[in-house]
Design a protein around this motif. Structure first.
Motif, short mmCIF file in Angstrom:
data_model
loop_
_atom_site.label_atom_id
_atom_site.label_comp_id
_atom_site.label_asym_id
_atom_site.label_seq_id
_atom_site.Cartn_x
_atom_site.Cartn_y
_atom_site.Cartn_z
N PHE A 140 58.62 -22.55 -4.87
CA PHE A 140 57.55 -22.05 -4.01
C PHE A 140 58.05 -21.88 -2.58
N GLN A 197 59.22 -26.88 -9.04
CA GLN A 197 58.12 -25.97 -8.70
C GLN A 197 57.96 -25.85 -7.18
N VAL A 198 58.00 -26.97 -6.50
CA VAL A 198 57.84 -26.97 -5.04
C VAL A 198 58.99 -26.22 -4.38
N HIS A 209 49.11 -17.45 -0.81
CA HIS A 209 50.35 -18.18 -1.08
C HIS A 209 50.01 -19.65 -1.33
N ILE A 220 50.30 -26.12 -0.59
CA ILE A 220 50.53 -26.83 -1.84
C ILE A 220 49.29 -27.70 -2.05
N LEU A 280 50.42 -22.98 -4.14
CA LEU A 280 50.96 -23.63 -5.33
C LEU A 280 49.97 -24.72 -5.72
N HIS A 281 49.36 -24.58 -6.88
CA HIS A 281 48.42 -25.58 -7.39
C HIS A 281 49.18 -26.53 -8.31
N LEU A 282 49.18 -27.80 -7.97
CA LEU A 282 49.78 -28.81 -8.83
C LEU A 282 48.63 -29.55 -9.50
N ARG A 297 58.17 -30.89 -11.27
CA ARG A 297 57.30 -30.70 -10.09
C ARG A 297 58.13 -30.39 -8.85
#
Length: 119
Positions: A95, A91-92, A70, A27, A72-74, A88
């Motif tokens: 993921f 999203q996490v 793999h 992440i 996840l770009h925040l 958010r």
């Protein structure tokens, strides 16, 4: 307590995950230098020097290699509302669910070592 800013640091963690039949995911919080400095000033604990933040900002190697798939770009983390925070978190969690569905990869070098030890 590390942020794994060099790709080689993350590769080491990938190999540990592979040797233990775990999936490797990342992440990544991509924020501006200005936001990093501002957030630093609002910390309750030890504040990092602005020079250190500037240096780290220039050193970070964002995931881009095939083995770093793999991720996840925040991004656009500026102001949090209750709604955006829930988004958010969702999203996490999505993921993490995705990672749980993936098959662990085996480190080819470690696989060869295991095979060689059985002979």
């Amino acid at each position: 307590d590390d942020n794994f800013y060099y790709r080689s640091m993350r590769k080491e963690i990938l190999h540990i995950a592979q040797r233990n039949s775990c999936v490797f995911g990342q992440i990544v919080f991509q924020v501006t230098l200005e936001l990093s400095k501002s957030a630093n000033l609002n910390r309750d604990d030890t504040i990092v020097t602005p020079e250190t933040i500037q240096k780290m900002f220039g050193l970070i190697e964002y995931p881009s290699e095939a083995w770093e798939r793999h991720v996840l770009h925040l991004r656009e983390l500026t102001a949090f509302t209750e709604s955006s925070l829930h988004d958010r978190i969702d999203q996490v969690l999505q993921f993490i669910d995705f990672l749980c569905e993936q098959q662990p990869e085996v480190d080819p070098a470690f696989d060869e070592l295991k095979k060689g030890g059985r002979s």
